[in-house]
Scaffold this active site. Structure first.
Site, short mmCIF file in Angstrom:
data_model
loop_
_atom_site.label_atom_id
_atom_site.label_comp_id
_atom_site.label_asym_id
_atom_site.label_seq_id
_atom_site.Cartn_x
_atom_site.Cartn_y
_atom_site.Cartn_z
N LYS A 37 -9.79 32.77 2.46
CA LYS A 37 -11.00 33.29 3.11
C LYS A 37 -11.63 34.39 2.28
CE LYS A 37 -10.68 36.71 6.46
NZ LYS A 37 -11.63 37.79 6.21
N ASN A 38 -10.78 35.34 1.84
CA ASN A 38 -11.32 36.53 1.19
C ASN A 38 -11.87 36.25 -0.20
OD1 ASN A 38 -10.77 37.96 3.43
ND2 ASN A 38 -9.02 39.11 2.61
N CYS B 79 -14.20 43.73 11.56
CA CYS B 79 -12.90 43.97 12.19
C CYS B 79 -12.80 45.41 12.67
CB CYS B 79 -11.78 43.76 11.18
SG CYS B 79 -11.05 42.16 11.29
N ARG C 104 -14.60 51.57 8.33
CA ARG C 104 -14.61 50.94 7.01
C ARG C 104 -15.91 51.30 6.32
NH1 ARG C 104 -12.00 45.08 8.04
NH2 ARG C 104 -12.19 44.98 5.80
N ASP D 73 -3.10 43.34 5.06
CA ASP D 73 -3.38 42.20 5.94
C ASP D 73 -2.10 41.47 6.37
OD1 ASP D 73 -6.00 42.83 5.74
OD2 ASP D 73 -6.65 41.00 4.74
N ARG E 33 -11.51 33.72 13.24
CA ARG E 33 -12.34 34.25 12.15
C ARG E 33 -11.64 34.04 10.81
NH1 ARG E 33 -13.90 40.16 12.29
NH2 ARG E 33 -14.53 39.44 10.24
#
Ligand code: UD1
Length: 422
Positions: A22-23, A116, A121, A303, A395
């Site tokens: 995903k990232n 998130c 952030r 994560d 997500r």
């Protein structure tokens, strides 16, 4: 509203194949904005954040078509300039369109991000870096408004931010002259992005090290690329098997991207082997306690911190977890405590006293990774756990119930029962 019903107390066994990261896929899609033409990005996971990025690109005038061999992204000669709030608020990573758009069009308007709920952030490093490259950035009714033609420069990041490194690296590909990013993030997804940009004609060296040098070029062209396997999805399955016990093969998992995670799992008592197909993990005992500290790559990934906390919660002693990357990332601990865990947090440290068993309880996923952690807790607990808040899990994980189901987990997704009137 949906929920998982997770049957606890089963060992995991079998094999599962991890999808593209995903990232990485999100940034590869954003990077396509740097060149007109039809791009192909393979191994893109089918998850909600990717759907959001698709919508961002479409809003910018691109076409996005999902085919068997990946996402085909058609980028026009002049992409639009604005990423709107209703999309950016769903996913903070949308901020990575700022660098490419500014580099390509000399202007970009991007809503201030949401995302998130794991701490404040910030995006100051993205903005300071772009300003050093000559951009002028203003704030206008909740939007960042950036203008300017970019020129190469030296940028030293205060912290090796993953997203800032990517945004600046993309912006620098079309800047005039050379850009050096010092204290750059070193994650495998940064290397993946650099490989894709290089296929597009960019001149980049040092990706994967602390110093990345980008020589600006006049133009880039469309390219084709397959996304790197998801180390976080792989790590989630591995920690699940180490917590619930079992014997699993995680296909396509890259041991070289999970060094410290694998060594912590071995410390916990798992037998871990790299095979030609991926990573095999066997766990036949109660986990031993392990201390771990999250840090930017190659440190222990933040994560995977919530998932690892669950393993520690069932360990045969006391572990200490230290979270250095995000504030508020222990918010899910209250849910775990409701399942019987003995965890005390103090600032960014958590003391986890291992208990013999966790018990099923209704819990809610507060964010992507904490959601996965609660599912792991449910797999190891006595009884059937109801996990709600699946939109958060979806997500970042493509049908987590199927991935874990391939390993023998019993997880049913169904419509959540309506709340009873009191
Ligand atoms: C990315 C990942 C996320 C992962 C994180 C750290 C994506 C879509 N998300 O997020 O899953 O948890 O890397 O590995 O790829 N910071 C600042 N100023 C900035 C930027 C960041 O202070 O301009 C701080 C943040 O508040 C945070 C820390 O740096 O405390 C890490 O952020 P960063 O590395 O930028 O993470 P993301 O790219 O947002």
């Amino acid at each position: 509203m949906e929920r998982f019903l997770v049957e606890g107390g089963r060992r995991l066994s079998g094999r599962v194949r991890v999808r593209g990261a995903k990232n990485s896929a999100l940034k590869l899609m954003a990077a396509s904005l740097l060149a007109q033409g039809e791009h192909r990005i393979g191994d893109v996971p089918n998850i909600a954040d990717i759907t959001t990025m698709r919508a961002v690109l479409e809003r910018l005038g691109c076409t996005v078509e999902s085919r068997a061999d990946g996402e085909h992204i058609g980028v026009p000669a002049e992409p639009g300039l604005e990423a709107p709030y209703e999309l950016v608020r769903q996913m903070r990573a949308s901020i990575v369109v700022l660098g490419p758009l500014l580099a390509r069009r000399g202007r970009a308007r991007v809503a201030m991000p949401g995302g998130c709920n794991i701490g404040s952030r910030k995006i100051d490093l993205h903005l300071k870096g772009l300003e050093r490259m000559g951009a002028t950035i203003g704030f206008d009714h909740g939007y960042l408004d950036a203008t300017g033609s970019l020129r190469g420069t030296d940028i030293a990041l205060d912290w090796p931010s993953h997203g800032a490194t990517e945004n600046l690296m993309m912006a620098a590909t079309l800047a005039k002259g050379a850009t050096t990013i010092e204290n750059a993030a070193r994650d495998p997804e940064i290397v993946d992005l650099a490989e894709y940009l290089t296929k597009m004609g960019a001149k980049i060296s040092g990706a994967g090290t602390q110093t990345i040098v980008i020589d600006g070029v006049d133009g880039l062209h469309a390219a084709s690329h397959d996304t790197v396997p998801d180390r976080l999805e792989a790590g989630t399955y591995l920690i699940a098997a180490a917590t619930a016990g079992g014997d699993v093969l995680i296909e396509r998992a890259r041991a070289d991207h999970l060094d410290i995670v694998l060594s912590k799992l071995a410390d916990a008592g798992a037998e871990v082997d790299e095979t030609l197909d991926g990573i095999r993990l066997k766990m036949s005992e109660r986990p031993k306690p392990v201390d771990f500290v999250t840090l930017p790559y190659p440190g222990f990934p933040t994560d995977l911190q919530p998932q690892m906390m669950v393993l520690c919660a069932l360990a045969s002693g006391t572990s200490i977890a230290t979270e250095n990357v995000f504030e508020n990332r222990f918010m899910f601990v209250d849910e775990l405590v409701r399942m019987g865990a003995d965890i005390r947090t103090e600032g960014h440290h958590a003391v986890i006293r291992g208990v013999h068993e966790l018990q099923a309880a209704p819990v809610r996923a507060p964010d992507i990774r904490a959601g996965a952690a609660l599912v792991i807790a449910a797999l190891a607990a006595q009884g059937t756990t109801e996990v709600t808040g699946l939109a958060n899990i979806d997500r970042g994980y493509e049908a987590l119930e199927d991935g874990l189901g391939a390993l023998g987990a019993q997880i049913v997704r169904e419509a959540a029962a309506p709340a009873r009137a009191s």
